[in-house]
Enzyme design. Structure first.
Site, PDB file in Angstrom:
ATOM      1  CG  ASP A  13      31.459  27.906   7.824  1.00 55.88           C
ATOM      2  OD1 ASP A  13      32.350  27.690   8.447  1.00 55.88           O
ATOM      3  OD2 ASP A  13      30.498  27.472   8.033  1.00 55.88           O
ATOM      4  N   GLY A  15      35.569  30.652   3.421  1.00 57.64           N
ATOM      5  CA  GLY A  15      37.086  30.139   2.809  1.00 57.64           C
ATOM      6  C   GLY A  15      38.083  30.869   3.334  1.00 57.64           C
ATOM      7  CE  LYS A  16      36.390  32.895   8.673  1.00 56.00           C
ATOM      8  NZ  LYS A  16      35.120  32.176   8.265  1.00 56.00           N
ATOM      9  N   GLY A  17      40.296  30.017   5.777  1.00 52.61           N
ATOM     10  CA  GLY A  17      41.526  29.239   6.152  1.00 52.61           C
ATOM     11  C   GLY A  17      42.264  29.290   4.790  1.00 52.61           C
ATOM     12  N   GLY A  40      35.681  26.448  12.084  1.00 54.15           N
ATOM     13  CA  GLY A  40      36.614  25.297  11.426  1.00 54.15           C
ATOM     14  C   GLY A  40      37.094  25.703  10.085  1.00 54.15           C
ATOM     15  CG  HIS A  41      39.354  29.035   9.833  1.00 55.87           C
ATOM     16  ND1 HIS A  41      39.973  29.856  10.294  1.00 55.87           N
ATOM     17  CD2 HIS A  41      37.898  29.021  10.302  1.00 55.87           C
ATOM     18  CE1 HIS A  41      39.357  30.897  10.792  1.00 55.87           C
ATOM     19  NE2 HIS A  41      37.952  30.240  10.813  1.00 55.87           N
ATOM     20  CB  THR A 129      29.565  25.064  17.287  1.00 55.67           C
ATOM     21  OG1 THR A 129      30.230  25.991  18.599  1.00 55.67           O
ATOM     22  CG2 THR A 129      29.612  25.729  15.928  1.00 55.67           C
ATOM     23  CD  GLN A 223      33.639  32.396  15.162  1.00 53.38           C
ATOM     24  OE1 GLN A 223      34.196  33.337  15.835  1.00 53.38           O
ATOM     25  NE2 GLN A 223      33.795  31.178  15.246  1.00 53.38           N
TER      26      GLN A 223
HETATM   27  P1  GDP Z   1      36.346  28.996   6.750  1.00 53.65           P
HETATM   28  O1  GDP Z   1      35.714  28.789   8.127  1.00 53.65           O
HETATM   29  O2  GDP Z   1      36.094  30.552   6.306  1.00 53.65           O
HETATM   30  O3  GDP Z   1      37.742  28.759   6.645  1.00 53.65           O
HETATM   31  O4  GDP Z   1      35.723  28.230   5.522  1.00 53.65           O
HETATM   32  P2  GDP Z   1      35.407  26.525   5.961  1.00 53.65           P
HETATM   33  O5  GDP Z   1      36.769  25.890   5.876  1.00 53.65           O
HETATM   34  O6  GDP Z   1      34.797  26.230   6.923  1.00 53.65           O
HETATM   35  O7  GDP Z   1      34.698  26.351   4.642  1.00 53.65           O
HETATM   36  C1  GDP Z   1      35.029  26.537   3.341  1.00 53.65           C
HETATM   37  C2  GDP Z   1      34.981  25.129   2.700  1.00 53.65           C
HETATM   38  O8  GDP Z   1      35.019  25.506   1.032  1.00 53.65           O
HETATM   39  C3  GDP Z   1      36.182  24.428   2.864  1.00 53.65           C
HETATM   40  O9  GDP Z   1      35.622  23.038   2.689  1.00 53.65           O
HETATM   41  C4  GDP Z   1      36.938  24.567   1.639  1.00 53.65           C
HETATM   42  O10 GDP Z   1      37.750  23.338   1.480  1.00 53.65           O
HETATM   43  C5  GDP Z   1      36.218  24.735   0.557  1.00 53.65           C
HETATM   44  N1  GDP Z   1      36.479  25.873  -0.402  1.00 53.65           N
HETATM   45  C6  GDP Z   1      37.384  26.943  -0.292  1.00 53.65           C
HETATM   46  N2  GDP Z   1      37.423  27.764  -1.239  1.00 53.65           N
HETATM   47  C7  GDP Z   1      36.885  27.206  -2.165  1.00 53.65           C
HETATM   48  C8  GDP Z   1      36.498  27.430  -3.595  1.00 53.65           C
HETATM   49  O11 GDP Z   1      37.058  28.284  -4.123  1.00 53.65           O
HETATM   50  N3  GDP Z   1      36.052  26.363  -4.451  1.00 53.65           N
HETATM   51  C9  GDP Z   1      35.388  25.320  -3.798  1.00 53.65           C
HETATM   52  N4  GDP Z   1      34.864  24.643  -4.626  1.00 53.65           N
HETATM   53  N5  GDP Z   1      35.724  25.217  -2.560  1.00 53.65           N
HETATM   54  C10 GDP Z   1      36.372  25.905  -1.647  1.00 53.65           C
HETATM   55  P1  IMO Z   2      34.061  29.841  10.945  1.00 53.07           P
HETATM   56  O1  IMO Z   2      35.265  30.423  11.481  1.00 53.07           O
HETATM   57  C1  IMO Z   2      29.917  29.201  10.377  1.00 53.07           C
HETATM   58  C2  IMO Z   2      27.593  29.914  14.041  1.00 53.07           C
HETATM   59  C3  IMO Z   2      26.793  28.540  14.828  1.00 53.07           C
HETATM   60  C4  IMO Z   2      25.519  29.466  15.429  1.00 53.07           C
HETATM   61  C5  IMO Z   2      26.284  30.501  16.050  1.00 53.07           C
HETATM   62  C6  IMO Z   2      26.540  30.604  17.581  1.00 53.07           C
HETATM   63  O2  IMO Z   2      34.639  28.385  10.460  1.00 53.07           O
HETATM   64  O3  IMO Z   2      33.800  30.476   9.764  1.00 53.07           O
HETATM   65  P2  IMO Z   2      28.508  29.340  18.929  1.00 53.07           P
HETATM   66  O4  IMO Z   2      29.310  28.085  18.496  1.00 53.07           O
HETATM   67  O5  IMO Z   2      29.578  30.441  18.574  1.00 53.07           O
HETATM   68  O6  IMO Z   2      27.892  29.429  20.114  1.00 53.07           O
HETATM   69  O7  IMO Z   2      27.226  29.451  17.661  1.00 53.07           O
HETATM   70  O8  IMO Z   2      27.371  30.903  15.048  1.00 53.07           O
HETATM   71  N1  IMO Z   2      29.078  29.672  14.113  1.00 53.07           N
HETATM   72  C7  IMO Z   2      29.498  29.483  12.772  1.00 53.07           C
HETATM   73  N2  IMO Z   2      29.108  29.407  11.571  1.00 53.07           N
HETATM   74  N3  IMO Z   2      31.281  29.501  10.618  1.00 53.07           N
HETATM   75  C8  IMO Z   2      31.842  29.432  11.886  1.00 53.07           C
HETATM   76  O9  IMO Z   2      33.271  29.492  11.979  1.00 53.07           O
HETATM   77  C9  IMO Z   2      30.938  29.740  12.995  1.00 53.07           C
HETATM   78  N4  IMO Z   2      31.092  29.745  14.306  1.00 53.07           N
HETATM   79  C10 IMO Z   2      30.081  29.829  14.919  1.00 53.07           C
HETATM   80  O10 IMO Z   2      26.604  27.822  13.757  1.00 53.07           O
HETATM   81  O11 IMO Z   2      24.579  29.467  14.532  1.00 53.07           O
HETATM   82 MG    MG Z   3      34.196  27.160   8.646  1.00 55.72          MG
END
Ligand code: GDP
Ligand code: IMO
Ligand code: MG
Length: 423
Positions: A13, A15-17, A40-41, A129, A223
């Protein structure tokens, strides 16, 4: 040409997406190489938010191929929902999307097994998850799996029934798990038709041919490195190699093809699910970061655990990945913080060290923090790195010097445009 990689240096999480969506126009192909719908990106543009789980984050951009590589595990139901979301958004996904035939399929019974084994762990649960990731990768390495290419073969039904019946036998060990397989199975079978309408490729030949044609590829991690099956905080990890090495096996490309490795980190740190987190702030500070950063899971909605940046942890993942550039996100979340903390090293077993112990969970680690004054101002509208407030620039300079890697991008908001690329 080459493959650049963008992957998470923390627990996911980062902010890869968002950053992949921003960078995608500079590439011909965006490819996912591991993980599945546990990811979840989030992408935010045009006043709307989109969350992708299986489909690469280049899908909204014109003239880019998005490849779901062999290393990914796909749940047809989630996949079909994502396709539906793209259809509603008017995205011409058929021309942009390719599926590797060797990617493995998540069956409904894999999800039940995930739920059953996780529940049986009780207090030791991983916080999965529950998307069926672990059981599907187990069947892959156990040589029982079903692959995308199988869904167009004559023997598919037989293979499916055989794997399902193996799962049902295993599920008898967990009688307390309640499920309605027939209903889910019907949805799953319907969703396979959605997949059959997407162009399938022998991913390894496909991507190497594109590279021969001088095309550029961006590999999108899912991840984070601390969730890597080998090097993460085992057993509180996911079931795939999330680090750069996973790009080669998850796409079928040689290590010599990898050029830039962009490591992405938040300006602080989060983790969702169980497991060790040395710099966690299970207090008001953590709550503040969760609130300011909107730290709730994009896949499960769970509140994310929050804490300060952990430099020993980042050194470790920068080492494992061969990071050549950094992207620092969510800097704006610290706008109202008086004093920002970052751990420079650890104390445990009577020593001061930069190294993570073998068993991070069993070792009481005391992070040693350094303090930085906050900048106490909004970063909105700042589009040049040189124009960041001096306190923010100091904090970022500290990260660069600790890791000895340049920061190439600084993200100051969730929107596509809120990204400063350093010239
Ligand atoms: P990912 O799994 O790495 O793609 O990241 P997620 O989407 O799960 O979580 C990142 C969250 O932070 C999302 O809600 C994005 O919209 C938000 N986000 C990404 N970059 C920034 C940033 O620079 N500032 C803020 N405030 N939010 C951000
Ligand atoms: P993105 O790509 C954050 C965590 C789960 C759990 C562990 C194992 O959005 O960054 P699993 O479902 O793989 O059996 O869960 O890994 N986890 C993540 N945490 N971002 C993710 O993906 C994750 N994918 C799995 O919360 O601790
Ligand atoms: Mg995510």
């Amino acid at each position: 040409m080459a493959v650049d990689v963008l992957l998470g240096l923390q627990w996911g999480d980062e902010g890869k997406g968002k950053v992949v969506d921003f960078l995608a126009p500079g590439y011909d192909v965006v490819a996912r190489f591991q993980g599945g719908p546990n990811a979840g990106h989030t992408l935010v543009f045009g006043g709307r938010k989109y969350v992708l789980h299986t489909i690469p984050s280049g899908i909204f951009r014109d003239n880019i191929i998005n490849l779901i590589g062999n290393g990914v595990v796909i749940d047809p139901i989630t996949f079909a929902k994502e396709i539906d979301m793209l259809r509603q958004a008017g995205v011409p996904y058929s021309e942009r999307l390719r599926l590797a035939r060797k990617a493995h399929l998540i069956l409904p019974s894999h999800r039940y097994l995930d739920a059953a084994t996780e529940a049986a762990k009780g207090k030791a649960r991983i916080g999965s998850t529950l998307k069926g990731i672990g059981p599907t990768y187990m069947d892959k390495t156990g040589r029982n799996g079903l692959r995308v290419g199988d869904i167009t073969s004559a023997g598919f039904e037989e293979k499916y029934q055989s794997l399902k019946s193996k799962h049902l036998t295993l599920l008898k060990l967990y009688p307390e798990i309640d499920f309605n397989l027939e209903q889910e199975e019907a949805r799953w079978m319907e969703s396979l038709d959605v997949m059959r309408n997407i162009v399938m490729v022998d991913g390894e030949y496909y991507i190497n041919e594109l590279l021969e044609q001088d095309k550029n590829v961006l590999a999108e991690g899912a991840q984070g490195s601390m969730l890597d099956i080998d090097f993460g905080t085992y057993p509180f990890v996911t079931s795939s190699n999330t680090i750069t090495a996973g790009v080669c096996t998850g796409l079928g490309i040689a290590p010599s093809r990898v050029a830039e490795v962009i490591g992405i980190t938040k300006a602080y740190c989060t983790r969702v699910g169980s497991g060790p987190f040395p710099t966690e702030q299970d207090n008001e500070t953590g709550e503040f970061l969760r609130r300011e950063g909107g730290e709730f899971g994009a896949t499960t909605g769970r509140p994310r655990r929050c804490g300060w940046l952990d430099l020993p942890q980042l050194r470790y993942t920068a080492m494992l990945n061969g990071v050549t550039q950094l992207a620092v996100t969510k800097i704006d979340v610290l706008n109202n913080v008086e004093q920002i903390l970052a751990a420079t090293h650890y104390r445990y077993d009577g020593q001061e060290t930069h190294q993570l112990p073998y068993d991070v969970d069993a070792t009481p680690i005391e992070p040693v923090f350094r303090q930085f004054p906050g900048w106490k101002q909004s970063l909105a509208g700042i589009d040049r790195y040189e124009n960041l407030p001096p306190a923010a620039a100091d904090y970022l300079r500290f990260i660069e010097s600790e890791l000895n890697i340049p920061i190439a991008m600084a993200s100051t908001g969730p929107e596509r445009e809120s990204l400063i690329v350093r010239r």
